[in-house]
Design a protein around this motif. Structure first.
Motif, PDB file in Angstrom:
ATOM      1  N   CYS A 166       7.039  -5.491  -1.980  1.00 42.11           N
ATOM      2  CA  CYS A 166       5.970  -5.414  -0.972  1.00 42.11           C
ATOM      3  C   CYS A 166       5.761  -6.773  -0.315  1.00 42.11           C
ATOM      4  O   CYS A 166       4.629  -7.146   0.030  1.00 42.11           O
ATOM      5  CB  CYS A 166       4.672  -4.941  -1.611  1.00 42.11           C
ATOM      6  N   ARG A 167       6.816  -7.518  -0.156  1.00 37.99           N
ATOM      7  CA  ARG A 167       6.724  -8.856   0.419  1.00 37.99           C
ATOM      8  C   ARG A 167       5.953  -8.836   1.744  1.00 37.99           C
ATOM      9  O   ARG A 167       6.152  -7.973   2.586  1.00 37.99           O
ATOM     10  CB  ARG A 167       8.125  -9.402   0.680  1.00 37.99           C
ATOM     11  N   GLY A 168       5.041  -9.813   1.862  1.00 41.58           N
ATOM     12  CA  GLY A 168       4.248  -9.907   3.081  1.00 41.58           C
ATOM     13  C   GLY A 168       2.930  -9.172   3.008  1.00 41.58           C
ATOM     14  O   GLY A 168       2.097  -9.293   3.912  1.00 41.58           O
ATOM     15  N   SER A 169       2.713  -8.432   1.933  1.00 44.45           N
ATOM     16  CA  SER A 169       1.480  -7.676   1.771  1.00 44.45           C
ATOM     17  C   SER A 169       0.830  -8.008   0.437  1.00 44.45           C
ATOM     18  O   SER A 169       1.526  -8.250  -0.549  1.00 44.45           O
ATOM     19  CB  SER A 169       1.749  -6.168   1.830  1.00 44.45           C
ATOM     20  N   TYR A 170      -0.476  -8.025   0.427  1.00 45.16           N
ATOM     21  CA  TYR A 170      -1.198  -8.234  -0.816  1.00 45.16           C
ATOM     22  C   TYR A 170      -1.352  -6.910  -1.557  1.00 45.16           C
ATOM     23  O   TYR A 170      -1.560  -5.866  -0.945  1.00 45.16           O
ATOM     24  CB  TYR A 170      -2.597  -8.809  -0.543  1.00 45.16           C
ATOM     25  N   LEU A 171      -1.252  -6.973  -2.868  1.00 51.51           N
ATOM     26  CA  LEU A 171      -1.515  -5.818  -3.725  1.00 51.51           C
ATOM     27  C   LEU A 171      -2.722  -6.142  -4.588  1.00 51.51           C
ATOM     28  O   LEU A 171      -2.783  -7.213  -5.202  1.00 51.51           O
ATOM     29  CB  LEU A 171      -0.314  -5.503  -4.622  1.00 51.51           C
ATOM     30  N   LYS A 221      -8.418  -9.786  -1.793  1.00 57.06           N
ATOM     31  CA  LYS A 221      -7.198  -9.119  -1.351  1.00 57.06           C
ATOM     32  C   LYS A 221      -6.267  -8.801  -2.514  1.00 57.06           C
ATOM     33  O   LYS A 221      -5.757  -7.704  -2.627  1.00 57.06           O
ATOM     34  CB  LYS A 221      -6.465  -9.991  -0.329  1.00 57.06           C
ATOM     35  N   GLN A 224       0.274 -11.610  -3.787  1.00 52.82           N
ATOM     36  CA  GLN A 224       1.521 -11.360  -3.080  1.00 52.82           C
ATOM     37  C   GLN A 224       2.538 -12.424  -3.495  1.00 52.82           C
ATOM     38  O   GLN A 224       2.163 -13.527  -3.915  1.00 52.82           O
ATOM     39  CB  GLN A 224       1.346 -11.370  -1.563  1.00 52.82           C
TER      40      GLN A 224
END
Length: 235
Positions: A166-171, A221, A224
């Motif tokens: 999910c690179r570029g997005s926060y989980l 958030k 990441q």
């Protein structure tokens, strides 16, 4: 090391300040900077940037912590929160996990304070190395480190792989717990285990000499994978 203690009562910090100074640290205690840091941040930036470590006293309320931490985060290498009761720590740790680096008891021994300072000093040194490399004084090749050679546990690997995909997005923590444990309901023990995984990953990456943070965190958030770490590893 230069240390700033933010407090609502200078007398409450006497013992902590003495222990820090016994370890040859420069220590400043301030009550006015608590409010000034978030009410007039432009006036306090130069002061905050002078210190490697900022300690937030147990005399500061949680609401003030939420206001002051984002400002401090821009300047200090590390933020430490003093606490008195485990209940308070558990509550605040749940809410501020992304931005509080270390926790220490109000009545911590000299040995505990020493180890805390050593941890922060090492982190500051690692940050300096990272700056050298980011300025072109060191060169890393893309995919230089193989993911499975770093020594991550099965759970740590699952966490990093989830972030990698999910690179570029926060989980969020809930999303990550769901991916790791494959359960819809997230328990407190799973949240705690996730926090431990993140700390272990950062420690292992630091120990093998990679001068970048593998995981980035953001208030509200989640987590990441950092761009630098993404480029350095191969799956």
């Amino acid at each position: 090391m230069k240390i700033l203690i933010l407090t609502k009562n200078l007398l409450a910090e006497t013992e902590c300040q003495n222990k820090l100074q016994q370890l040859n640290n420069e220590v400043l205690c301030s009550t006015s900077l608590v409010k000034d840091s978030y009410m007039t941040p432009g006036k306090t930036e130069a002061i905050l940037s002078y210190f490697s470590l900022v300690i937030l006293s147990e005399t500061i309320s949680y609401q003030e912590i939420k206001a002051v931490v984002p400002i401090i985060r821009k300047h200090a290498t590390a933020i430490v929160r003093k606490f008195e009761s485990d209940y308070t720590k558990d509550f605040e740790e749940e809410q501020t996990e992304y931005v509080i680096d270390q926790w220490i008891r109000k009545d911590a021994s000299l040995e505990e304070v020493r180890e805390l300072c050593q941890t922060i000093t090492q982190r500051e040194s690692d940050n300096q190395v990272e700056i050298l490399f980011s300025n072109g004084k060191g060169v890393f090749n893309k995919g230089q480190y193989h993911f499975y050679d770093i020594g991550f546990s099965k759970r740590e690997s699952a966490l990093l792989l989830s972030l990698y995909e999910c690179r570029g997005s926060y989980l969020s923590r809930e999303e990550l717990c769901g991916k790791i444990w494959k359960e819809k309901l997230v328990s407190n023990s799973q949240r705690s285990a996730l926090s431990t995984c993140v700390r272990n990953i950062k420690s292992k990456v630091r120990k093998i000499g990679i001068p970048c943070e593998p995981i980035e965190t953001a208030w509200g958030k989640g987590y990441q994978i950092s761009d630098e770490f993404y480029q350095l590893i191969k799956i």
